[in-house]
Design a protein around this motif. Structure first.
Motif: not given
Length: 294
Positions: A66-75, A108-123
């Motif tokens: 879920t976090a990977a998709h929100l961060l723009g990864a190909p999943v 380990d946590v970032v907020e992108v577009d109002g969504l709280r998610m794990t950051g790149g390294a944790q993801t």
């Protein structure tokens, strides 16, 4: 009915007199087993996650694919969102979510577009436990390219990940990441070649004309052997893009390069490694020479 808030529970809906038939109608959407949204406009996946977050504890962070998709990864975005919560004596479970216990630091946590998610390294670390190495490298490349990951932040996270599931794979794949890879297929091809007995390919290889001017770039290649590799995605079928590609390949060949072109049907390690090996042999490479040399 209009007095109901935009988001409400099933109990509130029943108290307001809404029937099951009404809740199944087009005006309402059931976000989870006990959360209903009144739709004035269409709701997309990100808005659904924002609404779901209102029913979760304050320490919840979207995680894994879920976090990977929100961060723009190909999943792909999973049907059941993944969420990380601080471990408790009894970890809350929901049928509509995949809940993970994680002790996350603020970094380990970032907020992108109002969504709280794990950051790149944790993801990246979380996905190392569930993705094969080639797909993990593709995710890491995308996170690097989009600025959600850096070698420094990844090293720092992995350095405190002793006995964490997937950490061995994460540490093995971390040195292979490159922000220069422009797509998942490019990342997969690069990983398969790097993981084989062949020389490591270079990413985004510049093609120079006789005057030293850069006239094109190849996805991957071996300058020493004048061998270039290109992946052809669906976007290359566009008539305008097709014409531009013809120009690029002509320029590459005009400077004495052999160009291997791969498409989705060729996207497997046996085909990629086998064809690249035959091309390298035709250009003078021999087994037993330095496999890391470009």
């Amino acid at each position: 009915m209009d007095a109901l808030p935009p988001t409400f529970s099933l109990a509130t809906a029943r108290a307001a007199g809404l029937t099951r038939a009404q809740l199944r109608g087009g005006r309402y959407v059931r976000i989870s087993h006990d959360l209903v949204v009144r739709l004035d406009d269409a709701i997309d996946s990100r808005e659904r996650l924002r609404v779901l977050a209102t029913a979760l504890p304050h320490d919840a962070a979207w995680s894994h694919t879920t976090a990977a998709h929100l961060l723009g990864a190909p999943v792909d975005l999973p049907a059941r969102p993944h969420v990380a919560l601080t471990p408790r004596r009894v970890l809350p479970q929901r049928s509509d979510l995949v809940v993970h216990g994680r002790r996350l630091l603020p970094d380990d946590v970032v907020e992108v577009d109002g969504l709280r998610m794990t950051g790149g390294a944790q993801t990246f670390l979380d996905l190392a436990a569930v993705l094969p190495p080639a797909e993990l490298v593709a995710v890491g490349d995308a996170l690097l390219r989009r600025g959600h990951l850096s070698p420094e932040t990844l090293l720092a996270r992995l350095s405190r990940a002793e006995r964490v599931r997937g950490v061995v794979r994460a540490r093995t794949c971390a040195p292979l990441l490159s922000p220069a890879a422009m797509s998942r297929p490019e990342s997969l091809v690069r990983f398969w070649l790097t993981d084989s007995h062949l020389p490591d390919p270079e990413v985004q290889v510049p093609v120079l004309d006789r005057w030293g001017t850069t006239v094109a770039h190849a996805d991957l290649g071996y300058r020493r052997y004048r061998l270039l590799l290109e992946y052809e995605g669906r976007q290359h079928a566009d008539s305008e893009r097709f014409g531009a590609d013809v120009d690029r390949y002509s320029l590459m060949a005009a400077e004495g390069n052999l160009v291997l072109r791969f498409a989705a049907r060729h996207l497997n390690p046996r085909t990629v490694v086998g064809r690249t090996e035959r091309a390298l042999l035709s250009r003078g490479w021999r087994p037993g020479t330095d496999p890391r040399a470009r």
